[in-house]
Scaffold this motif. Sequence first.
Motif, PDB file in Angstrom:
ATOM      1  N   LEU A 173     -12.813 -21.018  14.685  1.00  0.00           N
ATOM      2  CA  LEU A 173     -12.970 -21.114  16.140  1.00  0.00           C
ATOM      3  C   LEU A 173     -13.222 -22.568  16.552  1.00  0.00           C
ATOM      4  CD1 LEU A 173     -13.490 -20.107  19.042  1.00  0.00           C
ATOM      5  CD2 LEU A 173     -15.842 -19.645  18.365  1.00  0.00           C
ATOM      6  N   HIS A 174     -14.098 -23.247  15.808  1.00  0.00           N
ATOM      7  CA  HIS A 174     -14.410 -24.642  16.132  1.00  0.00           C
ATOM      8  C   HIS A 174     -13.178 -25.535  16.027  1.00  0.00           C
ATOM      9  CE1 HIS A 174     -19.049 -24.840  15.948  1.00  0.00           C
ATOM     10  NE2 HIS A 174     -18.638 -23.676  16.402  1.00  0.00           N
ATOM     11  N   MET A 175     -12.363 -25.316  14.994  1.00  0.00           N
ATOM     12  CA  MET A 175     -11.155 -26.131  14.824  1.00  0.00           C
ATOM     13  C   MET A 175     -10.206 -25.961  16.016  1.00  0.00           C
ATOM     14  SD  MET A 175     -11.954 -27.513  11.980  1.00  0.00           S
ATOM     15  CE  MET A 175     -13.663 -27.254  12.453  1.00  0.00           C
TER      16      MET A 175
ATOM     17  N   ILE B 255     -21.441 -28.700  12.014  1.00  0.00           N
ATOM     18  CA  ILE B 255     -22.194 -29.042  10.786  1.00  0.00           C
ATOM     19  C   ILE B 255     -23.055 -27.846  10.364  1.00  0.00           C
ATOM     20  CG2 ILE B 255     -24.018 -30.521   9.841  1.00  0.00           C
ATOM     21  CD1 ILE B 255     -22.806 -32.788  11.669  1.00  0.00           C
ATOM     22  N   GLU B 256     -23.745 -27.226  11.346  1.00  0.00           N
ATOM     23  CA  GLU B 256     -24.577 -26.049  11.037  1.00  0.00           C
ATOM     24  C   GLU B 256     -23.728 -24.917  10.462  1.00  0.00           C
ATOM     25  OE1 GLU B 256     -27.043 -24.760  14.350  1.00  0.00           O
ATOM     26  OE2 GLU B 256     -27.645 -26.841  14.676  1.00  0.00           O
ATOM     27  N   GLU B 257     -22.570 -24.671  11.092  1.00  0.00           N
ATOM     28  CA  GLU B 257     -21.684 -23.595  10.617  1.00  0.00           C
ATOM     29  C   GLU B 257     -21.235 -23.870   9.177  1.00  0.00           C
ATOM     30  OE1 GLU B 257     -21.442 -20.907  12.045  1.00  0.00           O
ATOM     31  OE2 GLU B 257     -21.584 -21.210  14.197  1.00  0.00           O
ATOM     32  N   THR B 258     -20.985 -25.138   8.868  1.00  0.00           N
ATOM     33  CA  THR B 258     -20.542 -25.499   7.514  1.00  0.00           C
ATOM     34  C   THR B 258     -21.647 -25.230   6.502  1.00  0.00           C
ATOM     35  OG1 THR B 258     -19.152 -27.200   8.520  1.00  0.00           O
ATOM     36  CG2 THR B 258     -19.463 -27.335   6.142  1.00  0.00           C
ATOM     37  N   TYR B 259     -22.891 -25.514   6.888  1.00  0.00           N
ATOM     38  CA  TYR B 259     -24.017 -25.205   5.991  1.00  0.00           C
ATOM     39  C   TYR B 259     -24.166 -23.689   5.807  1.00  0.00           C
ATOM     40  CZ  TYR B 259     -25.821 -29.929   5.394  1.00  0.00           C
ATOM     41  OH  TYR B 259     -25.973 -31.233   5.018  1.00  0.00           O
ATOM     42  N   GLU B 260     -23.913 -22.939   6.881  1.00  0.00           N
ATOM     43  CA  GLU B 260     -23.989 -21.472   6.777  1.00  0.00           C
ATOM     44  C   GLU B 260     -22.915 -20.948   5.828  1.00  0.00           C
ATOM     45  OE1 GLU B 260     -24.144 -19.752  10.715  1.00  0.00           O
ATOM     46  OE2 GLU B 260     -25.951 -20.891  11.190  1.00  0.00           O
TER      47      GLU B 260
ATOM     48  N   SER C  45     -21.895 -39.602   8.489  1.00  0.00           N
ATOM     49  CA  SER C  45     -22.712 -38.436   8.848  1.00  0.00           C
ATOM     50  C   SER C  45     -23.208 -37.634   7.647  1.00  0.00           C
ATOM     51  CB  SER C  45     -21.907 -37.488   9.743  1.00  0.00           C
ATOM     52  OG  SER C  45     -21.500 -38.149  10.899  1.00  0.00           O
ATOM     53  N   LEU C  46     -22.872 -38.063   6.428  1.00  0.00           N
ATOM     54  CA  LEU C  46     -23.369 -37.325   5.252  1.00  0.00           C
ATOM     55  C   LEU C  46     -24.890 -37.319   5.245  1.00  0.00           C
ATOM     56  CD1 LEU C  46     -21.460 -38.349   1.982  1.00  0.00           C
ATOM     57  CD2 LEU C  46     -21.519 -36.113   3.042  1.00  0.00           C
ATOM     58  N   PRO C  47     -25.517 -36.206   4.813  1.00  0.00           N
ATOM     59  CA  PRO C  47     -26.977 -36.228   4.638  1.00  0.00           C
ATOM     60  C   PRO C  47     -27.346 -37.371   3.695  1.00  0.00           C
ATOM     61  CG  PRO C  47     -26.134 -34.003   4.374  1.00  0.00           C
ATOM     62  CD  PRO C  47     -24.941 -34.913   4.465  1.00  0.00           C
ATOM     63  N   ALA C  48     -28.500 -38.019   3.986  1.00  0.00           N
ATOM     64  CA  ALA C  48     -28.853 -39.282   3.315  1.00  0.00           C
ATOM     65  C   ALA C  48     -28.876 -39.171   1.788  1.00  0.00           C
ATOM     66  CB  ALA C  48     -30.198 -39.772   3.831  1.00  0.00           C
ATOM     67  N   LEU C  49     -29.360 -38.037   1.251  1.00  0.00           N
ATOM     68  CA  LEU C  49     -29.468 -37.909  -0.204  1.00  0.00           C
ATOM     69  C   LEU C  49     -28.076 -37.888  -0.854  1.00  0.00           C
ATOM     70  CD1 LEU C  49     -32.104 -35.790  -2.026  1.00  0.00           C
ATOM     71  CD2 LEU C  49     -29.813 -35.885  -2.927  1.00  0.00           C
ATOM     72  N   VAL C  50     -27.180 -37.118  -0.271  1.00  0.00           N
ATOM     73  CA  VAL C  50     -25.814 -37.037  -0.800  1.00  0.00           C
ATOM     74  C   VAL C  50     -25.105 -38.378  -0.604  1.00  0.00           C
ATOM     75  CG1 VAL C  50     -23.601 -35.820  -0.619  1.00  0.00           C
ATOM     76  CG2 VAL C  50     -25.724 -34.555  -0.305  1.00  0.00           C
ATOM     77  N   LYS C  51     -25.375 -39.018   0.542  1.00  0.00           N
ATOM     78  CA  LYS C  51     -24.750 -40.309   0.827  1.00  0.00           C
ATOM     79  C   LYS C  51     -25.167 -41.343  -0.220  1.00  0.00           C
ATOM     80  CE  LYS C  51     -24.559 -41.912   5.177  1.00  0.00           C
ATOM     81  NZ  LYS C  51     -24.932 -42.685   6.382  1.00  0.00           N
ATOM     82  N   ALA C  52     -26.455 -41.345  -0.594  1.00  0.00           N
ATOM     83  CA  ALA C  52     -26.938 -42.286  -1.614  1.00  0.00           C
ATOM     84  C   ALA C  52     -26.182 -42.086  -2.927  1.00  0.00           C
ATOM     85  CB  ALA C  52     -28.443 -42.101  -1.836  1.00  0.00           C
ATOM     86  N   MET C  53     -25.957 -40.809  -3.297  1.00  0.00           N
ATOM     87  CA  MET C  53     -25.204 -40.516  -4.533  1.00  0.00           C
ATOM     88  C   MET C  53     -23.792 -41.090  -4.450  1.00  0.00           C
ATOM     89  SD  MET C  53     -26.406 -36.548  -4.817  1.00  0.00           S
ATOM     90  CE  MET C  53     -25.075 -35.974  -5.856  1.00  0.00           C
ATOM     91  N   ARG C  54     -23.116 -40.853  -3.325  1.00  0.00           N
ATOM     92  CA  ARG C  54     -21.728 -41.313  -3.160  1.00  0.00           C
ATOM     93  C   ARG C  54     -21.643 -42.838  -3.185  1.00  0.00           C
ATOM     94  NH1 ARG C  54     -21.057 -37.335  -4.591  1.00  0.00           N
ATOM     95  NH2 ARG C  54     -20.393 -35.381  -3.637  1.00  0.00           N
ATOM     96  N   ILE C  55     -22.591 -43.498  -2.491  1.00  0.00           N
ATOM     97  CA  ILE C  55     -22.618 -44.967  -2.451  1.00  0.00           C
ATOM     98  C   ILE C  55     -22.736 -45.526  -3.872  1.00  0.00           C
ATOM     99  CG2 ILE C  55     -24.098 -46.937  -1.819  1.00  0.00           C
ATOM    100  CD1 ILE C  55     -24.753 -45.385   0.790  1.00  0.00           C
TER     101      ILE C  55
END
Length: 273
Positions: A77-79, A50-55, A149-159
């Motif tokens: 590498l993670h995959m 998750i951290e790598e994806t944000y980077e 696992s979506l961050p809560a703010l983005v999850k609220a938008m999707r919901i």
Amino acid sequence: MHHNALAPKDNNRQKKLEAFDRLLTIMDELRLNCPWDKKQTIESLRHLTIEETYELSDAIIENDLDEIKKELGDIMLHMVFYSRIADEKDAFDISDVLNGVCDKLVHRHPHIYGDVKADDEDAVKANWEKIKLKEKGGNKTVLGGVPKSLPALVKAMRIQEKARGAGFDWEERGQVWEKVQEELNEFKEQIDIEKGEIDHSDEATEEFGDVLFSLINYARFANINPEEALEKTNKKFIKRFNYIEKRSKEMGKSLSEMSLAEMDVLWEEAKKK
């Protein structure tokens, strides 16, 4: 239609395959010999991925292609790491992962690999959604596709978007604003009840969550992306705070020595920059 005939000529294909083979070899060696790599599990890698994806996301926002290249390497590498661990469990290996996504792509692109016609992007999207629904079956819940696992703010938008798609939504913007006001009042009442207490109760946390959810809802009606809006404010704050630090240094003071009033003067200066 045979898909290989459509593939563009790739003179560097051998070089790419060799590089991927080298990564698989190194992964095997690290898993066998490195104390840290030996210890890792699918669960322990999750938050790192998750951290790598944000980077990677940061590098894309900065349009830094060199940094994007590095971050893609970390994610790659993670995959390979997840696939190696799964292989040890006799669950699947990297070839299963790659063939799985290839099969899915072929299946979801009948306009390329089959006899379906799709001349523009909208037609492709319509086909894609139909195929996805068939794949997942008819018993899926409306909100089931929103990742936990979506961050809560983005999850609220999707919901909220998915609920709207099912016809569950406010009719007018004014109603949504009334809801924001109502939630704000309920939150304030809860805080007033707790005046003097250091630890706020679960009720206050819940009311605050309701305020955020209703504001995100209103943003959607106002065609504002709340994630982008908050990030703009974050950047603005960082820029102004950095200015205060820079100016305080020029004045020969550290921030801890400055009064709030002095900092406020610099903050007002920063706003004009």
